[in-house]
Write a protein that holds these residues in place. Sequence first.
Motif, PDB file in Angstrom:
ATOM      1  N   GLY A   9      37.963  31.039  40.862  1.00 55.81           N
ATOM      2  CA  GLY A   9      36.982  30.433  39.960  1.00 55.81           C
ATOM      3  C   GLY A   9      37.457  29.081  39.429  1.00 55.81           C
ATOM      4  N   SER A  11      38.226  28.024  36.422  1.00 58.25           N
ATOM      5  CA  SER A  11      39.356  27.951  35.496  1.00 58.25           C
ATOM      6  C   SER A  11      40.671  28.123  36.255  1.00 58.25           C
ATOM      7  CB  SER A  11      39.229  29.010  34.400  1.00 58.25           C
ATOM      8  OG  SER A  11      39.008  30.265  34.998  1.00 58.25           O
ATOM      9  N   SER A  12      40.619  28.809  37.405  1.00 62.20           N
ATOM     10  CA  SER A  12      41.833  29.018  38.205  1.00 62.20           C
ATOM     11  C   SER A  12      42.257  27.749  38.930  1.00 62.20           C
ATOM     12  CB  SER A  12      41.610  30.118  39.249  1.00 62.20           C
ATOM     13  OG  SER A  12      41.224  31.308  38.633  1.00 62.20           O
ATOM     14  N   SER A  38      35.539  27.586  43.666  1.00 60.85           N
ATOM     15  CA  SER A  38      34.605  26.935  42.738  1.00 60.85           C
ATOM     16  C   SER A  38      35.081  25.507  42.526  1.00 60.85           C
ATOM     17  CB  SER A  38      34.633  27.626  41.378  1.00 60.85           C
ATOM     18  OG  SER A  38      33.954  28.834  41.417  1.00 60.85           O
ATOM     19  N   ASP A 183      30.584  33.113  43.130  1.00 64.66           N
ATOM     20  CA  ASP A 183      30.800  34.566  43.260  1.00 64.66           C
ATOM     21  C   ASP A 183      29.945  35.122  44.402  1.00 64.66           C
ATOM     22  OD1 ASP A 183      32.475  34.724  41.070  1.00 64.66           O
ATOM     23  OD2 ASP A 183      30.937  35.470  39.699  1.00 64.66           O
ATOM     24  N   ASN A 200      38.283  38.597  43.365  1.00 60.34           N
ATOM     25  CA  ASN A 200      37.650  37.547  42.580  1.00 60.34           C
ATOM     26  C   ASN A 200      38.636  37.155  41.472  1.00 60.34           C
ATOM     27  OD1 ASN A 200      35.829  36.308  40.546  1.00 60.34           O
ATOM     28  ND2 ASN A 200      34.295  36.825  42.099  1.00 60.34           N
ATOM     29  N   THR A 202      40.033  35.101  38.407  1.00 56.83           N
ATOM     30  CA  THR A 202      39.496  34.356  37.259  1.00 56.83           C
ATOM     31  C   THR A 202      40.598  34.165  36.218  1.00 56.83           C
ATOM     32  OG1 THR A 202      38.860  36.328  36.046  1.00 56.83           O
ATOM     33  CG2 THR A 202      37.258  35.483  37.608  1.00 56.83           C
ATOM     34  N   ASP A 203      40.198  33.969  34.970  1.00 58.83           N
ATOM     35  CA  ASP A 203      41.203  33.792  33.917  1.00 58.83           C
ATOM     36  C   ASP A 203      41.233  34.978  32.953  1.00 58.83           C
ATOM     37  OD1 ASP A 203      38.760  33.370  32.803  1.00 58.83           O
ATOM     38  OD2 ASP A 203      39.245  31.474  31.830  1.00 58.83           O
ATOM     39  N   ASN A 259      43.453  38.368  37.575  1.00 59.33           N
ATOM     40  CA  ASN A 259      43.761  37.249  36.696  1.00 59.33           C
ATOM     41  C   ASN A 259      44.750  36.310  37.378  1.00 59.33           C
ATOM     42  OD1 ASN A 259      44.394  35.516  34.633  1.00 59.33           O
ATOM     43  ND2 ASN A 259      44.662  37.117  33.083  1.00 59.33           N
TER      44      ASN A 259
END
Length: 391
Positions: A9, A11-12, A38, A183, A200, A202-203, A259
Amino acid sequence: MELIVCKFGGSSLADAAGFLRARRILERSRGRKYVVVSAPGKRSDSDEKITDLLARANIQSAHGGSEALAQICARYRAIGQALGIDGTEAWLTALCRDVRRAPMLAASRGEWLCAKMFAAFAGLPFVDAEALIRFDAGGGLLQGETRRRIRAMAARTAGAVVPGFYGGSADGAIRTFPRGGSDISGALIAAALGAKRYENWTDVDGLMSADPRLCAGAVCHNAVSYRQMRRLARAGARVLHPDCLSPAADAGVPTVLRNTFAPERGGTYISDCVRGEAPCVCTREDLCAVPIEALSADARGLIAGRADFIASDGGKLAAMPRMKNRRAAALVSAFGLPRAQLAAACVDVQPLGVRTDDGCAQFLIPAERMSGAANALHARLLRCAGIAAQD
Ligand code: ASP
């Protein structure tokens, strides 16, 4: 070797450190071959997502403005320079040209450039989503065509980085999914390839028992069913894009929320093999409460079809999308609340109305009492499930 499709994502991949973290994650498992990215997201609360900057840059370009575009270039340049990614300048030149064109093309360039750069950095081929994810001229996803193209791509590559969020349309244009749609791109690729799992990244640690910003002591669940994820999405939870659930579930591919900032944690495993409801509280704040008796028979008929909530006790109240001059209300949903606890929960939260539905109790609460109600229900759910709240 098991095949894993990974989606990172925004933020990653918000900065060079994020690119390094993501590459390290790929290196840890040889199955992680196909990667969907993303556009870089926020680096802090006050930051802007690249996709938002692109939308602004597209509008500004019509009036000769370039403030947002300058920010976009600075962000990608910083990543390219820190990691020594050749080609960044030439790709930015293409992005600066495309940003002036159609809004969807402009919006898609964040993922496009992120994938170009991450592919170079990870030593994987770049495959453009325009050639894989296909829409008809009206914007409908061509599922069979998309599946065929993804499989053909996998037959000629041993791995690839694919931009999320967009695809190509039969009329030659670029078309995007709704916001957060990378996603969906990842799920389509994982489903078409029959992946062992769709990771998936993400943060957050995974599906939490409540939004930790709202409820103290929220815990991360190890496993949850696709069915509950769909119901959570309808009840307001924003963990994954709701449209990414069906492609993966229908293909029997589990999704795992992980995460990027704490890859040693196991995350949340989503599959239809998971039974029962994971105890969770989620909230929707975009509603108002409407007393049904105050409405004409015609309006009642309309409401019956449009309401997000009608109380189970004969339906004295409905919850509608928020309107001026109506009492602002929140819907607090408690998944996994034992039936025997419903009366006690009502005493805790004094709702305007209640509805129960197959393992989920929903409470309509005046907006100003939402936080207290969510916390009370969350504490009760954890107690009933024998789960200790997290520090
Ligand atoms: N970049 C797009 C957005 O910000 C799509 C995504 O991140 O999934 O919504």
